[in-house]
Design a protein around this motif. Structure first.
Motif: not given
Length: 579
Positions: A220, A248-249, A346-347, A349, A351-352
């Motif tokens: 992050h 996802k990322t 899973e964890k 984000n 957006g971060e």
């Protein structure tokens, strides 16, 4: 008088012969075909293969059989190899060592002399004549994650089950010595009703959570992170988790030479092959500018890194492995990458995460590398092959120009790439391609297997073409004819006699090894125009069975990546203890 059969089966609910138990267990873990050679110490055991619905492939020699088992396992997930004591197992040991080095799960079953003969130290054939029956097992100990001598019937079922579990979960060879008098010994068959537990080892939840939190903190905070995927992501079955994390990322993702094929190369996040100085300049610049590199399954060998030419810092690196994770300079033993990756997915984000610059566009640069000559050059050939390949092909490349040239090939979706970059045994690819092609049959699909091998390499293992013909393998062989060992010429001895070979009638090899006109087709290709016509031919693209392409390239022409890596290898070879 009590019947001897009653004694052997006393206390057993479902008596079963050891060989039947072993082969049914192999079938349960995914093996459908078995490679190897017959020998008098394994012949009775081989009679049990049909009872377990296993197909005997056979090979022309044990070394080729080991290579084939390696290729089969890379496609099917696990394989089995059967040899005889001493002479057979030692012929196979180089191939098994390669499987160990490259994390490939091969079950090596050795038919041995009876336990009585071993106990009495008899001077038997296939031994050293000194009564030592442990010497060959001791040699195999260093290249096996489990070594079991099946001597006592009351322990054999446990030994087999434990070894197969170790083989699959650790993705490395195991060794089972099966004496002749144990083949028909009775053991408990009721165990076969319960499959071997092949579920992955679970991480300690607290340790796993801690590692994931540390990784997320760095991820992050990173301004320019990337992912780098290597061979052990494939071998230890985390390709799907890796894909999900990329999806996802949206992190730019690169592969190493050994990791090629782990990432869909049509994916918008895919940035190409990174191997230090052997990479394309735009790839090198992008990877080495990253302030965080998340590696998955790294194997940082010399040829995989173009002579250890990475210019990346461990301070900016997180390494995820099958047995541990390393975050910068902190190592977390016992925390395996699969659990960590699943929890990261899973964890994390999205957006971060900082918005990062994408990786370079990857394409097959055919026109950019085309010149006015009709000569087929390496720089043009490999991108052109990228346009020839189809979705889900299996591509096997030999140590040499092919292993390095394939870096310049952009794969279609679903291509499986097989190479032996770390062990690098010349001739491996021929046997491996046979195993891979037959594994596709066992999977029930109709994929093509495409082999790229040099004229020097194929001379070592060409007999395996007969096994391909025998089993009607769907395989296309491109034999690169450039007068010898090009990779060795690049390292040392450019004009040395020891790097030369005699020219064979290459395209006749399938016929020599038993192929009829209907079973194989051969071509001789010397110009770009001839190659273009061949690659566009519908029959060539869709034909079942074997195809052999005698393909000519200049003697001293080599892929850019090979030239750079060879120079680095030569420098390493020149180093002395005082350097």
């Amino acid at each position: 008088m009590v019947d001897s059969v009653d004694i052997r089966t006393k206390g057993l609910k479902k008596p079963v012969d050891v060989a039947e138990y072993l082969f049914k267990r192999l079938h349960q873990v995914g093996v459908r075909s078995v490679h190897g050679l017959p020998g008098d110490y394994n012949l009775v055991a081989l009679d049990y293969l049909p009872k377990a619905n296993l197909k005997w492939i056979g090979s022309v020699n044990e070394l080729n059989a080991a290579y084939a088992a390696d290729g089969y396992a890379r496609v099917k997930g696990i394989s089995a190899l059967i040899t005889t004591f001493g002479v057979g197992e030692l012929s196979a040991i180089n191939g098994v060592a390669g499987a160990y080095a490259e994390h490939v799960p091969v079950v090596h079953i050795v038919g041995g002399p009876s336990t009585i003969s071993q106990k009495n130290g008899m001077m038997l054939h296939h031994t050293l004549g000194n009564g030592d029956f442990n010497v060959f097992a001791n040699m195999n100990k260093e290249i096996s994650v489990a070594l079991e001598k099946l001597y006592r019937p009351n322990e054999i079922a446990d030994q087999i089950d434990s070894a197969l579990r170790e083989c699959y979960l650790k993705s490395r060879p195991v060794y089972l010595l099966l004496p002749t008098d144990m083949v028909q010994a009775k053991i408990e068959g009721e165990r076969l009703d319960t499959p071997i537990d092949l579920s992955d080892f679970e991480n300690d939840p607290e340790k796993e959570d801690y590692v994931v939190d540390v990784v997320l903190k760095y991820l992050h905070n990173a301004k320019n992170p990337i992912m780098l995927v290597d061979a052990c992501a494939i071998r230890h079955r985390v390709v799907e988790e890796t894909k999900q994390l990329v999806d996802k990322t949206k992190l730019p993702v690169f592969v190493t030479p050994m990791g090629k094929g782990a990432i869909d190369e049509s994916h918008p996040c895919y940035g190409g092959v990174y191997a230090g100085e052997g990479s394309l300049p735009e790839v090198t610049e992008r990877v080495e500018a990253a302030d965080l590199i998340l590696t998955v399954g790294a194997l940082k060998s010399d040829f995989n890194t173009a002579g250890f030419s990475y210019r990346t810092s461990q301070l900016n690196t997180i390494d995820l492995h099958s047995t541990h994770c390393t975050v910068r300079y902190s190592e977390y033993p016992g925390v395996a990458m699969k659990g960590v990756l699943r929890k990261l997915i899973e964890k994390v984000n999205p957006g971060e995460l900082k918005e990062v610059k994408p990786g370079p566009e990857v394409k097959n640069e055919v026109e950019e590398n085309k010149d006015d000559s009709e000569v087929i050059k390496q720089a043009w050939f490999w991108p052109r092959i990228g346009e020839y390949l189809k979705e889900n092909d299996i591509v096997v490349t030999e140590t040499g120009t092919a292993n390095f040239g394939i870096w310049g090939t952009k794969f279609p979706v679903g291509v499986t790439a097989l190479s032996q970059v770390l062990w690098g045994s010349i001739g491996w690819s021929v046997g491996a391609a046979q195993g891979a092609a037959l594994a596709t049959k066992d999977l029930g699909d109709n994929r093509r297997t495409v082999l790229f091998v040099g004229d020097g390499s194929i001379q070592l293992t060409c007999q395996e073409i007969s096994t391909m013909v025998r089993h009607n393998a769907k395989i296309t062989i491109f034999c690169i004819c450039n007068e010898g060992f090009t990779i060795e010429r690049q390292i040392h001895g450019e004009e040395a006699e020891y790097n030369d070979i005699i020219e064979w009638k290459w395209k006749d090899l399938p016929t020599v090894f038993g192929a009829t006109e209907g079973k194989a087709k051969s071509y001789q290709i010397k110009t770009k125009d001839q190659l273009e016509k061949l690659l566009a031919d519908e029959d060539f693209n869709n034909r079942d069975g074997m195809q052999f392409v005698e393909l000519y390239m200049p003697k001293h022409d080599a892929p850019r990546a090979l030239v750079l890596t060879a120079k680095a290898s030569a420098k390493n070879n020149e180093k002395t203890g005082s350097s």
